[in-house]
Design an enzyme around this catalytic site. Structure first.
Site, PDB file in Angstrom:
ATOM      1  N   THR A  79       0.845  -1.192   0.000  1.00 24.78           N
ATOM      2  CA  THR A  79       0.000   0.000   0.000  1.00 24.78           C
ATOM      3  C   THR A  79       0.883   1.246   0.000  1.00 24.78           C
ATOM      4  O   THR A  79       2.074   1.178   0.301  1.00 24.78           O
ATOM      5  CB  THR A  79      -0.904   0.036   1.252  1.00 24.78           C
ATOM      6  OG1 THR A  79      -0.067   0.136   2.427  1.00 24.78           O
ATOM      7  CG2 THR A  79      -1.756  -1.223   1.350  1.00 24.78           C
ATOM      8  N   ASP A  90      12.998   3.390   7.938  1.00 20.45           N
ATOM      9  CA  ASP A  90      14.360   3.114   7.475  1.00 20.45           C
ATOM     10  C   ASP A  90      15.311   4.221   7.925  1.00 20.45           C
ATOM     11  O   ASP A  90      16.466   3.969   8.291  1.00 20.45           O
ATOM     12  CB  ASP A  90      14.401   3.007   5.949  1.00 20.45           C
ATOM     13  CG  ASP A  90      13.986   1.639   5.451  1.00 20.45           C
ATOM     14  OD1 ASP A  90      13.857   0.717   6.286  1.00 20.45           O
ATOM     15  OD2 ASP A  90      13.786   1.495   4.230  1.00 20.45           O
TER      16      ASP A  90
END
Length: 220
Positions: A79, A90
């Site tokens: 998504t 990250d």
């Protein structure tokens, strides 16, 4: 550089991803678990000084975190929010790994100063390079995101995220095994240098892409 190995790596971890789907883990859950685990491991490594074991644990966490894309493909196909969450966390994980290095060098520097009143050059240089590397890491990601927001492309460079993480974790592991912090300092200096080059490369790539887009618009 290591991005070229991504297809091979994806095939390697697909069986693990299928196992996670079977036990009900979602891609977003994998992303969050990986990021939180990296934060804890990074800080713990810096405080304890267990560089080799910290590098090993964080390597496993990086592999775990990379499973989110494979899990997404096996479930809902991914998504827009999942991609946003993965990219955001990250950056948090990158910060946590380098924070562990900074804490380690800071504690070493303080210990050496208290012991004989002299500054530890290796620790100070390593810490400074790690702090600088955090900046280049975040700017590298920002350039790509900002370029994409104006329809340009800037995702190349000599040191992508996987390259940077490999450099850090290898440096930590070698220093942990040899008990020679100069290896970790050297890898931080290499990371800082490669990060600087990557920033320059992405700025150039963005400039070329933006100018080409406007040239095509003018011709149209």
């Amino acid at each position: 550089m290591l991005e070229k190995l991504r297809p091979w790596f994806k095939r390697l971890i697909n069986p693990i991803a299928r196992g996670m789907v079977r036990i009900g883990l979602t891609a977003n859950a994998v992303t969050v678990i990986g990021a939180v685990g990296t934060i804890v491991a990074g800080i713990a490594t810096g405080i304890t000084g267990w560089l080799f074991w910290g590098a090993l644990v964080m390597t496993l966490l990086v592999i775990f975190d990379s499973l989110d894309g494979s899990v997404a493909q096996l479930t809902n196909g991914g998504t827009h929010f999942g991609a946003f969450l993965d990219s955001t966390l990250d950056r948090v994980a990158d910060w946590a790994v380098l924070l562990g290095v900074i804490i380690y060098f800071l504690m070493r520097s303080n210990a050496m100063l208290l012991a004989d009143g002299r500054y530890d050059v290796v620790a100070l240089v390593g810490m400074g390079a790690a702090i600088y590397a955090i900046m280049t890491s975040f700017v590298t990601s920002y350039i790509r995101a900002r370029a994409e927001s104006v329809g340009a492309d800037a995702k190349g460079g000599i040191a992508t995220r996987s390259d940077r993480l490999t450099i850090i974790l290898v440096g930590m592991a070698i220093s942990g095994l040899t008990h020679q912090d100069i290896w970790l300092m050297a890898t931080m200096c290499i990371l800082a240098a490669l990060g600087t080059i990557t920033v320059g490369q992405r700025i150039h790539e963005a400039r070329v892409s933006i100018e080409a887009e406007f040239d095509d618009a003018d011709k149209g």
